[in-house]
Design a protein around this motif. Structure first.
Motif, PDB file in Angstrom:
ATOM      1  N   MET A   1       0.813  -1.208   0.000  1.00 14.21           N
ATOM      2  CA  MET A   1       0.000   0.000   0.000  1.00 14.21           C
ATOM      3  C   MET A   1       0.850   1.264   0.000  1.00 14.21           C
ATOM      4  N   LEU A   2       2.058   1.184   0.593  1.00 17.27           N
ATOM      5  CA  LEU A   2       2.875   2.393   0.707  1.00 17.27           C
ATOM      6  C   LEU A   2       3.241   2.944  -0.669  1.00 17.27           C
ATOM      7  N   ALA A   3       3.267   4.266  -0.763  1.00 16.49           N
ATOM      8  CA  ALA A   3       3.725   4.903  -1.992  1.00 16.49           C
ATOM      9  C   ALA A   3       5.207   4.586  -2.191  1.00 16.49           C
ATOM     10  N   ASP A   4       5.664   4.650  -3.450  1.00 17.94           N
ATOM     11  CA  ASP A   4       7.063   4.311  -3.733  1.00 17.94           C
ATOM     12  C   ASP A   4       8.032   5.213  -2.973  1.00 17.94           C
ATOM     13  N   ASP A   5       7.629   6.472  -2.750  1.00 17.15           N
ATOM     14  CA  ASP A   5       8.545   7.393  -2.070  1.00 17.15           C
ATOM     15  C   ASP A   5       8.222   7.532  -0.572  1.00 17.15           C
ATOM     16  N   ALA A   6       7.558   6.501  -0.013  1.00 22.48           N
ATOM     17  CA  ALA A   6       7.162   6.579   1.415  1.00 22.48           C
ATOM     18  C   ALA A   6       8.391   6.800   2.299  1.00 22.48           C
ATOM     19  N   ASP A   7       8.205   7.652   3.285  1.00 22.63           N
ATOM     20  CA  ASP A   7       9.286   8.001   4.194  1.00 22.63           C
ATOM     21  C   ASP A   7       9.545   6.824   5.159  1.00 22.63           C
ATOM     22  N   PRO A   8      10.775   6.265   5.164  1.00 18.78           N
ATOM     23  CA  PRO A   8      11.058   5.123   6.053  1.00 18.78           C
ATOM     24  C   PRO A   8      10.804   5.436   7.525  1.00 18.78           C
ATOM     25  N   ALA A   9      11.012   6.690   7.929  1.00 20.41           N
ATOM     26  CA  ALA A   9      10.800   7.030   9.347  1.00 20.41           C
ATOM     27  C   ALA A   9       9.320   6.925   9.712  1.00 20.41           C
ATOM     28  N   THR A  10       8.455   7.314   8.782  1.00 18.42           N
ATOM     29  CA  THR A  10       7.005   7.210   9.030  1.00 18.42           C
ATOM     30  C   THR A  10       6.607   5.737   9.106  1.00 18.42           C
ATOM     31  N   ALA A  11       7.155   4.943   8.181  1.00 17.88           N
ATOM     32  CA  ALA A  11       6.846   3.501   8.206  1.00 17.88           C
ATOM     33  C   ALA A  11       7.323   2.888   9.519  1.00 17.88           C
ATOM     34  N   ALA A  12       8.507   3.274   9.959  1.00 21.92           N
ATOM     35  CA  ALA A  12       9.044   2.713  11.211  1.00 21.92           C
ATOM     36  C   ALA A  12       8.185   3.144  12.401  1.00 21.92           C
ATOM     37  N   GLU A  13       7.733   4.395  12.382  1.00 22.62           N
ATOM     38  CA  GLU A  13       6.906   4.889  13.500  1.00 22.62           C
ATOM     39  C   GLU A  13       5.622   4.066  13.634  1.00 22.62           C
ATOM     40  N   LYS A  14       5.062   3.684  12.497  1.00 24.25           N
ATOM     41  CA  LYS A  14       3.770   2.981  12.535  1.00 24.25           C
ATOM     42  C   LYS A  14       3.894   1.460  12.521  1.00 24.25           C
ATOM     43  N   LEU A  15       5.048   0.934  12.126  1.00 29.83           N
ATOM     44  CA  LEU A  15       5.143  -0.520  11.939  1.00 29.83           C
ATOM     45  C   LEU A  15       6.208  -1.204  12.800  1.00 29.83           C
ATOM     46  N   VAL A  16       6.752  -0.470  13.737  1.00 31.21           N
ATOM     47  CA  VAL A  16       7.620  -1.122  14.723  1.00 31.21           C
ATOM     48  C   VAL A  16       6.942  -0.925  16.069  1.00 31.21           C
ATOM     49  N   HIS A  17       6.647  -2.049  16.744  1.00 35.01           N
ATOM     50  CA  HIS A  17       5.841  -1.957  17.967  1.00 35.01           C
ATOM     51  C   HIS A  17       6.348  -2.989  18.965  1.00 35.01           C
ATOM     52  N   PRO A  18       6.487  -2.602  20.235  1.00 32.37           N
ATOM     53  CA  PRO A  18       7.047  -3.538  21.222  1.00 32.37           C
ATOM     54  C   PRO A  18       6.218  -4.807  21.425  1.00 32.37           C
ATOM     55  N   GLN A  19       4.928  -4.755  21.092  1.00 33.42           N
ATOM     56  CA  GLN A  19       4.096  -5.965  21.226  1.00 33.42           C
ATOM     57  C   GLN A  19       4.526  -7.044  20.218  1.00 33.42           C
ATOM     58  N   PHE A  20       5.287  -6.633  19.189  1.00 29.82           N
ATOM     59  CA  PHE A  20       5.646  -7.570  18.121  1.00 29.82           C
ATOM     60  C   PHE A  20       7.159  -7.535  17.877  1.00 29.82           C
ATOM     61  N   PRO A  21       7.937  -8.084  18.824  1.00 25.65           N
ATOM     62  CA  PRO A  21       9.398  -7.963  18.720  1.00 25.65           C
ATOM     63  C   PRO A  21       9.988  -8.693  17.522  1.00 25.65           C
ATOM     64  N   ARG A  22       9.415  -9.830  17.146  1.00 28.62           N
ATOM     65  CA  ARG A  22       9.977 -10.541  15.982  1.00 28.62           C
ATOM     66  C   ARG A  22       9.764  -9.715  14.712  1.00 28.62           C
ATOM     67  N   SER A  23       8.570  -9.173  14.549  1.00 31.79           N
ATOM     68  CA  SER A  23       8.262  -8.377  13.346  1.00 31.79           C
ATOM     69  C   SER A  23       9.155  -7.138  13.263  1.00 31.79           C
ATOM     70  N   ALA A  24       9.535  -6.621  14.429  1.00 34.57           N
ATOM     71  CA  ALA A  24      10.314  -5.379  14.464  1.00 34.57           C
ATOM     72  C   ALA A  24      11.670  -5.527  13.776  1.00 34.57           C
ATOM     73  N   ALA A  25      12.108  -6.768  13.584  1.00 37.64           N
ATOM     74  CA  ALA A  25      13.413  -6.979  12.940  1.00 37.64           C
ATOM     75  C   ALA A  25      13.325  -6.859  11.408  1.00 37.64           C
ATOM     76  N   TYR A  26      12.107  -6.733  10.881  1.00 36.33           N
ATOM     77  CA  TYR A  26      11.937  -6.679   9.418  1.00 36.33           C
ATOM     78  C   TYR A  26      11.800  -5.221   8.963  1.00 36.33           C
ATOM     79  N   ASP A  27      12.326  -4.933   7.780  1.00 39.97           N
ATOM     80  CA  ASP A  27      12.295  -3.570   7.234  1.00 39.97           C
ATOM     81  C   ASP A  27      10.847  -3.045   7.217  1.00 39.97           C
ATOM     82  N   PRO A  28      10.569  -1.949   7.919  1.00 43.41           N
ATOM     83  CA  PRO A  28       9.189  -1.451   7.973  1.00 43.41           C
ATOM     84  C   PRO A  28       8.636  -1.051   6.603  1.00 43.41           C
ATOM     85  N   VAL A  29       9.489  -0.548   5.717  1.00 50.59           N
ATOM     86  CA  VAL A  29       8.989  -0.173   4.384  1.00 50.59           C
ATOM     87  C   VAL A  29       8.545  -1.430   3.634  1.00 50.59           C
ATOM     88  N   TRP A  30       9.327  -2.495   3.758  1.00 49.29           N
ATOM     89  CA  TRP A  30       8.964  -3.790   3.150  1.00 49.29           C
ATOM     90  C   TRP A  30       7.631  -4.274   3.724  1.00 49.29           C
TER      91      TRP A  30
END
Ligand code: SAM
Length: 265
Positions: A1-30
Protein backbone atom coordinates in the motif's frame (compact mmCIF):
# COMPACT_ATOMS: atom_id res chain seq x y z
CA UNK A 1 0.00 0.00 0.00
CA UNK A 2 2.87 2.39 0.71
CA UNK A 3 3.72 4.90 -1.99
CA UNK A 4 7.06 4.31 -3.73
CA UNK A 5 8.55 7.39 -2.07
CA UNK A 6 7.16 6.58 1.41
CA UNK A 7 9.29 8.00 4.19
CA UNK A 8 11.06 5.12 6.05
CA UNK A 9 10.80 7.03 9.35
CA UNK A 10 7.01 7.21 9.03
CA UNK A 11 6.85 3.50 8.21
CA UNK A 12 9.04 2.71 11.21
CA UNK A 13 6.91 4.89 13.50
CA UNK A 14 3.77 2.98 12.53
CA UNK A 15 5.14 -0.52 11.94
CA UNK A 16 7.62 -1.12 14.72
CA UNK A 17 5.84 -1.96 17.97
CA UNK A 18 7.05 -3.54 21.22
CA UNK A 19 4.10 -5.97 21.23
CA UNK A 20 5.65 -7.57 18.12
CA UNK A 21 9.40 -7.96 18.72
CA UNK A 22 9.98 -10.54 15.98
CA UNK A 23 8.26 -8.38 13.35
CA UNK A 24 10.31 -5.38 14.46
CA UNK A 25 13.41 -6.98 12.94
CA UNK A 26 11.94 -6.68 9.42
CA UNK A 27 12.29 -3.57 7.23
CA UNK A 28 9.19 -1.45 7.97
CA UNK A 29 8.99 -0.17 4.38
CA UNK A 30 8.96 -3.79 3.15
CA UNK A 31 6.25 -4.64 5.68
CA UNK A 32 4.10 -1.66 4.70
CA UNK A 33 4.59 -1.93 0.96
CA UNK A 34 3.39 -5.52 0.73
CA UNK A 35 0.72 -5.60 3.44
CA UNK A 36 -2.86 -5.59 2.17
CA UNK A 37 -4.42 -4.62 5.51
CA UNK A 38 -3.43 -4.40 9.19
CA UNK A 39 0.19 -5.57 9.29
CA UNK A 40 0.19 -9.31 8.40
CA UNK A 41 3.48 -9.80 10.26
CA UNK A 42 1.80 -8.65 13.46
CA UNK A 43 -1.18 -10.91 12.79
CA UNK A 44 1.17 -13.84 12.13
CA UNK A 45 3.26 -13.13 15.22
CA UNK A 46 0.23 -12.87 17.50
CA UNK A 47 -1.28 -16.05 16.07
CA UNK A 48 2.03 -17.93 16.34
CA UNK A 49 1.96 -17.32 20.12
CA UNK A 50 -0.97 -19.73 20.20
CA UNK A 51 0.41 -22.34 17.79
CA UNK A 52 3.12 -24.79 18.60
CA UNK A 53 5.05 -24.20 15.37
CA UNK A 54 8.08 -26.44 14.99
CA UNK A 55 10.70 -26.71 12.23
CA UNK A 56 9.60 -28.85 9.30
CA UNK A 57 5.87 -28.52 9.96
CA UNK A 58 3.75 -28.05 6.83
CA UNK A 59 1.77 -24.82 6.92
CA UNK A 60 -0.78 -23.49 4.44
CA UNK A 61 -1.03 -19.67 4.45
CA UNK A 62 -4.43 -19.36 2.79
CA UNK A 63 -5.09 -15.93 1.30
CA UNK A 64 -1.46 -14.96 1.88
CA UNK A 65 -1.70 -11.86 -0.32
CA UNK A 66 1.87 -10.72 -0.95
CA UNK A 67 3.24 -13.55 1.20
CA UNK A 68 5.10 -11.52 3.83
CA UNK A 69 3.46 -13.61 6.56
CA UNK A 70 4.60 -16.83 4.80
CA UNK A 71 8.17 -15.52 4.62
CA UNK A 72 8.01 -14.46 8.26
CA UNK A 73 6.79 -17.86 9.50
CA UNK A 74 9.43 -19.73 7.49
CA UNK A 75 12.22 -17.50 8.81
CA UNK A 76 11.08 -17.33 12.41
CA UNK A 77 9.92 -20.90 12.98
CA UNK A 78 11.58 -22.99 10.26
CA UNK A 79 8.22 -24.22 8.98
CA UNK A 80 7.54 -25.15 5.33
CA UNK A 81 4.86 -22.87 3.95
CA UNK A 82 2.59 -23.02 0.93
CA UNK A 83 1.74 -19.39 0.20
CA UNK A 84 -1.63 -19.62 -1.52
CA UNK A 85 -3.56 -16.70 -2.93
CA UNK A 86 -6.23 -15.84 -5.47
CA UNK A 87 -5.61 -12.19 -6.38
CA UNK A 88 -1.81 -11.97 -6.17
CA UNK A 89 0.17 -13.83 -8.84
CA UNK A 90 2.55 -16.50 -7.53
CA UNK A 91 5.34 -15.13 -9.77
CA UNK A 92 5.17 -11.84 -7.87
CA UNK A 93 5.39 -13.64 -4.53
CA UNK A 94 8.15 -15.95 -5.76
CA UNK A 95 10.41 -12.97 -6.50
CA UNK A 96 9.86 -11.70 -2.95
CA UNK A 97 10.43 -15.18 -1.49
CA UNK A 98 13.76 -15.47 -3.34
CA UNK A 99 14.77 -11.97 -2.25
CA UNK A 100 14.11 -13.03 1.34
CA UNK A 101 16.22 -16.17 0.97
CA UNK A 102 13.49 -18.66 1.94
CA UNK A 103 12.93 -20.32 -1.43
CA UNK A 104 13.66 -23.73 0.10
CA UNK A 105 10.80 -23.28 2.58
CA UNK A 106 8.06 -21.22 0.90
CA UNK A 107 6.18 -22.27 -2.22
CA UNK A 108 3.85 -19.72 -3.83
CA UNK A 109 0.79 -20.97 -5.67
CA UNK A 110 -2.32 -19.55 -7.24
CA UNK A 111 -5.25 -21.05 -5.36
CA UNK A 112 -8.98 -20.65 -4.97
CA UNK A 113 -9.98 -21.53 -1.42
CA UNK A 114 -12.82 -23.77 -2.63
CA UNK A 115 -10.72 -25.67 -5.12
CA UNK A 116 -7.52 -26.72 -3.34
CA UNK A 117 -5.41 -29.34 -5.08
CA UNK A 118 -3.57 -30.73 -2.06
CA UNK A 119 -3.65 -34.27 -0.71
CA UNK A 120 -6.02 -34.73 2.18
CA UNK A 121 -4.30 -34.72 5.61
CA UNK A 122 -1.26 -32.90 4.16
CA UNK A 123 -0.96 -29.83 6.40
CA UNK A 124 -0.12 -29.64 10.09
CA UNK A 125 -1.43 -26.09 10.26
CA UNK A 126 -3.62 -23.85 8.11
CA UNK A 127 -3.44 -20.15 8.85
CA UNK A 128 -5.40 -17.35 7.27
CA UNK A 129 -4.74 -13.69 8.00
CA UNK A 130 -7.29 -11.04 7.09
CA UNK A 131 -8.64 -13.41 4.44
CA UNK A 132 -10.81 -16.13 6.00
CA UNK A 133 -13.79 -13.75 6.13
CA UNK A 134 -13.88 -13.82 2.32
CA UNK A 135 -14.75 -17.51 2.13
CA UNK A 136 -14.89 -19.04 5.62
CA UNK A 137 -18.26 -17.70 6.84
CA UNK A 138 -20.04 -20.24 4.62
CA UNK A 139 -21.60 -22.89 6.88
CA UNK A 140 -20.18 -25.68 4.75
CA UNK A 141 -16.64 -24.41 4.18
CA UNK A 142 -14.92 -25.77 7.28
CA UNK A 143 -15.91 -29.34 6.44
CA UNK A 144 -14.13 -28.88 3.12
CA UNK A 145 -10.99 -27.19 4.48
CA UNK A 146 -10.40 -29.51 7.41
CA UNK A 147 -9.89 -32.40 5.00
CA UNK A 148 -6.45 -30.96 4.21
CA UNK A 149 -5.37 -31.02 7.87
CA UNK A 150 -3.76 -33.98 9.59
CA UNK A 151 -5.81 -35.44 12.48
CA UNK A 152 -5.42 -32.96 15.36
CA UNK A 153 -4.06 -30.39 12.90
CA UNK A 154 -4.77 -26.76 13.63
CA UNK A 155 -6.58 -23.92 11.88
CA UNK A 156 -5.57 -20.42 13.04
CA UNK A 157 -7.20 -17.26 11.75
CA UNK A 158 -7.07 -13.55 12.42
CA UNK A 159 -9.79 -11.60 10.66
CA UNK A 160 -11.28 -8.14 10.52
CA UNK A 161 -14.32 -8.33 12.74
CA UNK A 162 -16.47 -7.20 15.60
CA UNK A 163 -16.46 -7.21 19.38
CA UNK A 164 -20.07 -8.45 19.40
CA UNK A 165 -22.62 -9.25 16.67
CA UNK A 166 -24.44 -6.17 15.37
CA UNK A 167 -27.64 -7.94 14.32
CA UNK A 168 -28.01 -5.60 11.37
CA UNK A 169 -27.63 -2.35 13.34
CA UNK A 170 -24.49 -0.49 12.25
CA UNK A 171 -23.43 2.20 14.75
CA UNK A 172 -24.02 5.71 13.42
CA UNK A 173 -20.36 6.75 13.70
CA UNK A 174 -19.35 3.90 11.33
CA UNK A 175 -22.31 3.98 8.96
CA UNK A 176 -20.85 6.21 6.23
CA UNK A 177 -17.88 3.86 5.75
CA UNK A 178 -19.80 0.59 6.03
CA UNK A 179 -19.63 -1.56 2.89
CA UNK A 180 -21.91 -4.49 2.04
CA UNK A 181 -19.09 -7.02 2.52
CA UNK A 182 -18.59 -5.95 6.15
CA UNK A 183 -21.51 -8.27 6.84
CA UNK A 184 -18.82 -10.96 6.87
CA UNK A 185 -17.36 -9.32 10.00
CA UNK A 186 -18.12 -11.32 13.12
CA UNK A 187 -17.22 -11.52 16.80
CA UNK A 188 -14.94 -14.08 18.51
CA UNK A 189 -18.05 -15.61 20.06
CA UNK A 190 -19.63 -16.03 16.62
CA UNK A 191 -16.44 -17.61 15.23
CA UNK A 192 -16.25 -20.02 18.15
CA UNK A 193 -19.78 -21.23 17.49
CA UNK A 194 -19.31 -21.24 13.71
CA UNK A 195 -16.13 -23.35 13.75
CA UNK A 196 -17.27 -25.83 16.37
CA UNK A 197 -20.86 -26.36 15.19
CA UNK A 198 -20.22 -29.24 12.79
CA UNK A 199 -18.40 -31.25 15.44
CA UNK A 200 -15.32 -31.54 13.21
CA UNK A 201 -13.07 -29.14 15.11
CA UNK A 202 -12.66 -28.00 18.70
CA UNK A 203 -12.12 -24.29 19.20
CA UNK A 204 -9.24 -23.91 21.63
CA UNK A 205 -9.00 -20.15 21.58
CA UNK A 206 -11.22 -17.27 20.46
CA UNK A 207 -10.49 -13.72 21.51
CA UNK A 208 -9.81 -10.29 20.13
CA UNK A 209 -6.18 -9.68 19.33
CA UNK A 210 -5.03 -7.43 22.20
CA UNK A 211 -5.25 -3.79 21.07
CA UNK A 212 -6.29 -5.04 17.63
CA UNK A 213 -8.46 -2.02 16.88
CA UNK A 214 -5.49 0.27 17.65
CA UNK A 215 -3.29 -1.76 15.31
CA UNK A 216 -5.97 -1.58 12.65
CA UNK A 217 -6.14 2.21 13.18
CA UNK A 218 -2.34 2.46 12.94
CA UNK A 219 -2.58 0.83 9.54
CA UNK A 220 -4.88 3.63 8.41
CA UNK A 221 -2.72 6.24 10.15
CA UNK A 222 0.18 5.02 8.06
CA UNK A 223 -1.99 5.07 4.95
CA UNK A 224 -3.18 8.62 5.62
CA UNK A 225 0.44 9.78 5.65
CA UNK A 226 2.32 7.47 3.32
CA UNK A 227 -0.04 5.55 1.01
CA UNK A 228 -0.37 6.28 -2.67
CA UNK A 229 -2.21 9.64 -2.78
CA UNK A 230 -5.52 8.16 -4.00
CA UNK A 231 -5.84 6.21 -0.71
CA UNK A 232 -4.98 8.94 1.77
CA UNK A 233 -8.43 10.49 2.29
CA UNK A 234 -9.97 7.03 2.60
CA UNK A 235 -7.46 6.11 5.31
CA UNK A 236 -7.86 9.43 7.14
CA UNK A 237 -11.63 8.90 7.28
CA UNK A 238 -11.07 5.47 8.84
CA UNK A 239 -8.67 6.92 11.42
CA UNK A 240 -11.49 9.26 12.49
CA UNK A 241 -14.02 6.41 12.68
CA UNK A 242 -11.69 4.20 14.73
CA UNK A 243 -11.01 7.08 17.09
CA UNK A 244 -14.73 7.61 17.61
CA UNK A 245 -15.32 3.89 18.01
CA UNK A 246 -12.50 3.29 20.54
CA UNK A 247 -12.70 -0.45 20.11
CA UNK A 248 -16.39 -0.69 21.04
CA UNK A 249 -17.42 -2.23 17.70
CA UNK A 250 -14.44 -3.14 15.54
CA UNK A 251 -11.57 -5.48 16.35
CA UNK A 252 -9.49 -8.36 15.10
CA UNK A 253 -10.86 -11.76 16.16
CA UNK A 254 -8.15 -14.39 16.59
CA UNK A 255 -9.29 -18.00 16.61
CA UNK A 256 -7.53 -21.35 16.88
CA UNK A 257 -9.36 -24.63 16.25
CA UNK A 258 -8.08 -28.19 16.30
CA UNK A 259 -9.33 -30.98 14.06
CA UNK A 260 -10.97 -33.73 16.04
CA UNK A 261 -9.32 -37.08 15.52
CA UNK A 262 -11.83 -39.63 14.27
CA UNK A 263 -12.23 -42.75 16.31
CA UNK A 264 -10.96 -45.55 14.04
CA UNK A 265 -12.90 -48.28 15.88
C1 SAM B 1 -7.15 -8.32 2.47
S1 SAM B 1 -6.14 -9.45 1.59
C2 SAM B 1 -5.04 -10.00 2.87
C3 SAM B 1 -3.81 -10.60 2.31
C4 SAM B 1 -2.72 -10.93 3.31
N1 SAM B 1 -3.07 -12.08 4.14
C5 SAM B 1 -2.41 -9.73 4.18
O1 SAM B 1 -2.80 -9.74 5.36
O2 SAM B 1 -1.80 -8.79 3.67
C6 SAM B 1 -7.21 -10.84 1.39
C7 SAM B 1 -6.60 -11.94 0.53
O3 SAM B 1 -7.54 -13.02 0.49
C8 SAM B 1 -7.41 -13.64 -0.76
N2 SAM B 1 -8.66 -14.32 -1.09
C9 SAM B 1 -9.91 -13.82 -1.11
N3 SAM B 1 -10.78 -14.75 -1.52
C10 SAM B 1 -10.06 -15.87 -1.76
C11 SAM B 1 -10.38 -17.18 -2.22
N4 SAM B 1 -11.65 -17.50 -2.52
N5 SAM B 1 -9.38 -18.07 -2.35
C12 SAM B 1 -8.11 -17.74 -2.06
N6 SAM B 1 -7.73 -16.52 -1.62
C13 SAM B 1 -8.70 -15.60 -1.48
C14 SAM B 1 -7.15 -12.53 -1.75
O4 SAM B 1 -6.47 -13.02 -2.89
C15 SAM B 1 -6.34 -11.52 -0.91
O5 SAM B 1 -4.97 -11.55 -1.19
Amino acid sequence: MLADDADPATAAEKLVHPQFPRSAAYDPVWQGRYAMGPNPLWLAESLAELLDLRPGMRVLDLGCGRATSSIFLAKEFGVDVVAADLWVRPEENWARIIDSGVQARVMPIHAEAHDLKFAHEYFDVVISLDAYQYFGTDDLYLAYLQQFLVPEGVLGIVVMGLTEELNGVVPEHLADGWKWDFHAFHSPRWWREHLSRAGLMTVEHADLLPDGWRHWRRWHELGARAAEPRWRDFCAAWVRRFTLDEGRTLGLPRVVARKIKKDSS
